[in-house]
Design an enzyme around this catalytic site. Sequence first.
Site, PDB file in Angstrom:
ATOM      1  N   ASP A 114       0.849  -1.187   0.000  1.00 26.59           N
ATOM      2  CA  ASP A 114       0.000   0.000   0.000  1.00 26.59           C
ATOM      3  C   ASP A 114       0.888   1.243   0.000  1.00 26.59           C
ATOM      4  OD1 ASP A 114      -2.091  -1.745   0.143  1.00 26.59           O
ATOM      5  OD2 ASP A 114      -2.791  -1.115   2.121  1.00 26.59           O
ATOM      6  N   HIS A 131      -6.104   2.566  -4.198  1.00 23.38           N
ATOM      7  CA  HIS A 131      -6.267   2.549  -2.739  1.00 23.38           C
ATOM      8  C   HIS A 131      -7.094   3.772  -2.320  1.00 23.38           C
ATOM      9  CE1 HIS A 131      -5.436   1.286   1.276  1.00 23.38           C
ATOM     10  NE2 HIS A 131      -4.406   2.069   1.536  1.00 23.38           N
ATOM     11  N   HIS A 160      -7.432   8.401   0.694  1.00 21.68           N
ATOM     12  CA  HIS A 160      -7.383   7.575   1.909  1.00 21.68           C
ATOM     13  C   HIS A 160      -8.475   7.966   2.907  1.00 21.68           C
ATOM     14  CE1 HIS A 160      -5.372   4.909   4.879  1.00 21.68           C
ATOM     15  NE2 HIS A 160      -4.815   4.375   3.800  1.00 21.68           N
ATOM     16  N   TYR A 183      -7.605   1.931   5.387  1.00 18.88           N
ATOM     17  CA  TYR A 183      -7.760   1.450   6.765  1.00 18.88           C
ATOM     18  C   TYR A 183      -8.359   0.035   6.829  1.00 18.88           C
ATOM     19  CZ  TYR A 183      -7.432   6.504   7.411  1.00 18.88           C
ATOM     20  OH  TYR A 183      -7.040   7.833   7.341  1.00 18.88           O
ATOM     21  N   HIS A 199       3.815  -2.283   3.176  1.00 14.62           N
ATOM     22  CA  HIS A 199       3.678  -0.871   2.801  1.00 14.62           C
ATOM     23  C   HIS A 199       4.966  -0.412   2.132  1.00 14.62           C
ATOM     24  CE1 HIS A 199       0.537  -1.432   5.816  1.00 14.62           C
ATOM     25  NE2 HIS A 199      -0.076  -0.400   5.264  1.00 14.62           N
TER      26      HIS A 199
END
Length: 261
Positions: free
Chosen positions: A66, A117, A121, A158, A211
Amino acid sequence: MRKRIRYKSVSHTKELLRAAGFTALIAALFFTAITPSFLSSASPAERKLPVYSVQRDDKCVSLTFDAAWGNEDTQTLIDILGKYGVTATFFVVGAWVDKYPESVQALAAAGHEVMTHSDDHAHFTQLTHDEIIANLTAGCDKIESVTGARPTLFRCPYGEYDDAVIETASELGLQTIQWDVDSLDWKELSADEIYRRVTSGVQDGSIILFHNAALHTPEALPSVIEYLLQNGYRIVPVSELLLQGEYEMDHTGRMWSKGSL
């Protein structure tokens, strides 16, 4: 005397039946009162689930990264993956694309999947249907403008989702992807801890979460890849891991071929 005994027996039986009937009625009313909410929370068929893993018999797994904020290690990760001939899936935020288009280009040029993604966010479960549509569309537009390929996969920021989020993403042709192995690299775990978490949890069809800007991920990644390859795993992008055609999902979010559950 015989009649009397018989009368008392019948009378006693009726009393028992009445008591049993009353008990059954109370039980039925209680069950009726609790059943809807119980079944609603317990039945996986009534919930929408993202894909957490895939039932595979050929020892395929996917490495995913991510990218939402930092960019310190993206090129290092590309170099490590390239050294082992491994392609991965990067879920990137639209705002990250705005800041680092050259890194997005580098990921695509190296053969890695660049998927969405979100655009910023956001907490998607707090957004309306139209806000989700706008957010996903903006993020996908940015990725497509750099890579020339429109994303087909979406990872919720999340890890938050509900039925509306998954259904709305599906309207845009996006399949929602989670993970079943979490490296927790964002917690700045040591390379050894990351390695142990991944290697102890991996199975056929696993989707592993990293990540791109976690402190010790570049240090841990080579040993993770070597473990996977030495143990017969083939590392593929998520789109290649997913089953084609009709499928079913179990209560853990594991994807199975239709009829195999």
